[in-house]
Design an enzyme around this catalytic site. Structure first.
Site, PDB file in Angstrom:
ATOM      1  CG  HIS A  95      -5.458   4.963  -4.612  1.00 34.67           C
ATOM      2  ND1 HIS A  95      -4.663   5.374  -3.556  1.00 34.67           N
ATOM      3  CD2 HIS A  95      -4.744   4.002  -5.255  1.00 34.67           C
ATOM      4  CE1 HIS A  95      -3.518   4.700  -3.578  1.00 34.67           C
ATOM      5  NE2 HIS A  95      -3.547   3.873  -4.599  1.00 34.67           N
ATOM      6  CB  CYS A 131      -5.952   6.926   2.552  1.00 35.15           C
ATOM      7  SG  CYS A 131      -6.588   7.659   1.049  1.00 35.15           S
TER       8      CYS A 131
HETATM    9  N1  ARG Z   1       0.851   9.205  -0.710  1.00 37.14           N
HETATM   10  C1  ARG Z   1       0.108   7.999  -0.877  1.00 37.14           C
HETATM   11  C2  ARG Z   1       0.206   7.511  -2.303  1.00 37.14           C
HETATM   12  O1  ARG Z   1       0.218   8.320  -3.186  1.00 37.14           O
HETATM   13  C3  ARG Z   1      -1.329   8.202  -0.495  1.00 37.14           C
HETATM   14  C4  ARG Z   1      -2.126   6.951  -0.510  1.00 37.14           C
HETATM   15  C5  ARG Z   1      -3.579   7.179  -0.214  1.00 37.14           C
HETATM   16  N2  ARG Z   1      -4.254   5.974  -0.032  1.00 37.14           N
HETATM   17  C6  ARG Z   1      -5.476   5.676  -0.525  1.00 37.14           C
HETATM   18  N3  ARG Z   1      -6.023   4.583  -0.175  1.00 37.14           N
HETATM   19  N4  ARG Z   1      -6.060   6.449  -1.421  1.00 37.14           N
HETATM   20  O2  ARG Z   1       0.297   6.346  -2.576  1.00 37.14           O
END
Ligand code: ARG
Length: 290
Positions: free
Chosen positions: A183, A283
């Site tokens: 991300h 996150c």
């Molecule tokens: N386990 C989640 C995923 O892989 C973690 C999300 C993390 N969120 C973020 N905004 N980077 O989607």
């Protein structure tokens, strides 16, 4: 953290920029159902033991930290069977009273989008249902002048165009290349959104981006703070700043001292239990941007 470049923010004769905070509204979701039952990013190890009490304590500290800094925190209820819902940033992108809804890449998280949309509507936010795959603020970072948007792993490039139209803001597309930085909000942090008197300011790991996106960032933010990929691996870039106070994972000690030199006030928090899901401070936090 090895800081590749840390240009002084002011000449020796002038005073350093005085960083000012602005009160924010954040949305968070409790880790009540947090667990690691599947792997959709390289940080997740299904079967790893998750200490629910510890996750909850760490999340409560983050929540309390925002409140003690004078911010408003709205909390939405988690859905049973959605172990990643604590990562509230992914639920939508809220700008100017309007939300561009999320559409998750992986089936495991898809139910979260409707829960966020329903909740946002109940809070009086106008939610636009997206046609294209996008993971909300995980891949969209809002500045005063533009929205920075990530693609490569989760959010489709077409969603960048769609978000620009829905929110009527310019969107700059950035291409991510390293699966550990799946991300945008783990590869780049917004320190100052540029809406106040001071210029926009960001910190990022150039190696997480394609050479073209690196040039785009260098062109738009020549004075940005840069860090190595290795150093971003402690999740330090997954930070939340109010323009002065920068809430970041406590493991990122070198980044914290670089931020201090730049006039910010680092506020370290330990979210190590939530890191088992591949997420940290940012996150867990969705900002409602004015
Ligand atoms: N386990 C989640 C995923 O892989 C973690 C999300 C993390 N969120 C973020 N905004 N980077 O989607």
């Amino acid at each position: 953290m090895t800081i590749i470049e840390n240009r002084p923010v002011a000449s020796p004769l002038s005073r350093p920029i005085e960083r000012r905070s602005r009160p924010r509204t954040y949305a968070m979701c409790s880790p009540e159902h947090f667990d690691v039952t599947y792997a959709i990013n390289p940080w997740m190890r299904p079967g790893v033991a998750v200490d629910a009490c510890r996750a909850d304590r760490q999340w409560q500290v983050l929540h309390e930290t925002y409140r003690s800094l004078g911010h408003r925190v709205q909390v939405l209820d988690p859905l049973p069977g959605q172990p990643d819902m604590v990562f509230a940033a992914n639920g939508a992108l809220v700008v100017g009273g309007r939300a561009y809804g999320a559409r998750f890449r992986h089936p495991e998280r898809q139910a979260e989008a409707e829960a966020h949309a329903a909740w946002l509507r109940s809070m009086g936010v106008d939610v636009v249902r997206p046609e294209h795959t996008n993971e909300g603020e995980g891949d969209f970072l809002v500045l005063g002048a533009m929205i920075l948007a990530g693609t490569g792993f989760r959010t489709d490039l077409q969603a960048h165009v769609e978000a620009a139209r829905v929110l009527d803001r310019p969107v700059v597309s950035l291409h991510l290349v390293d699966p550990r930085f799946y991300h945008l909000d783990v590869a780049l942090g917004v320190l100052d959104d540029g809406r106040g008197d001071s210029p926009a300011d960001i910190v990022y790991a150039p190696d997480a981006f394609t050479p073209h996106s690196q040039r785009t960032l260098a062109e738009l933010f020549p004075d940005a703070l840069r860090c190595s990929l290795e150093d971003a691996l402690d999740f330090g870039l997954n930070l939340v700043s109010d323009g002065r106070n920068v809430v970041l994972p406590s493991a990122a000690v070198r980044l914290a001292s670089a931020l201090e030199q730049r006039g910010y006030r680092p506020v370290p928090v330990d979210l190590s239990e939530l890191l088992k899901g591949g997420g940290s401070v940012k996150c867990c936090t969705m900002e409602w941007h004015a």
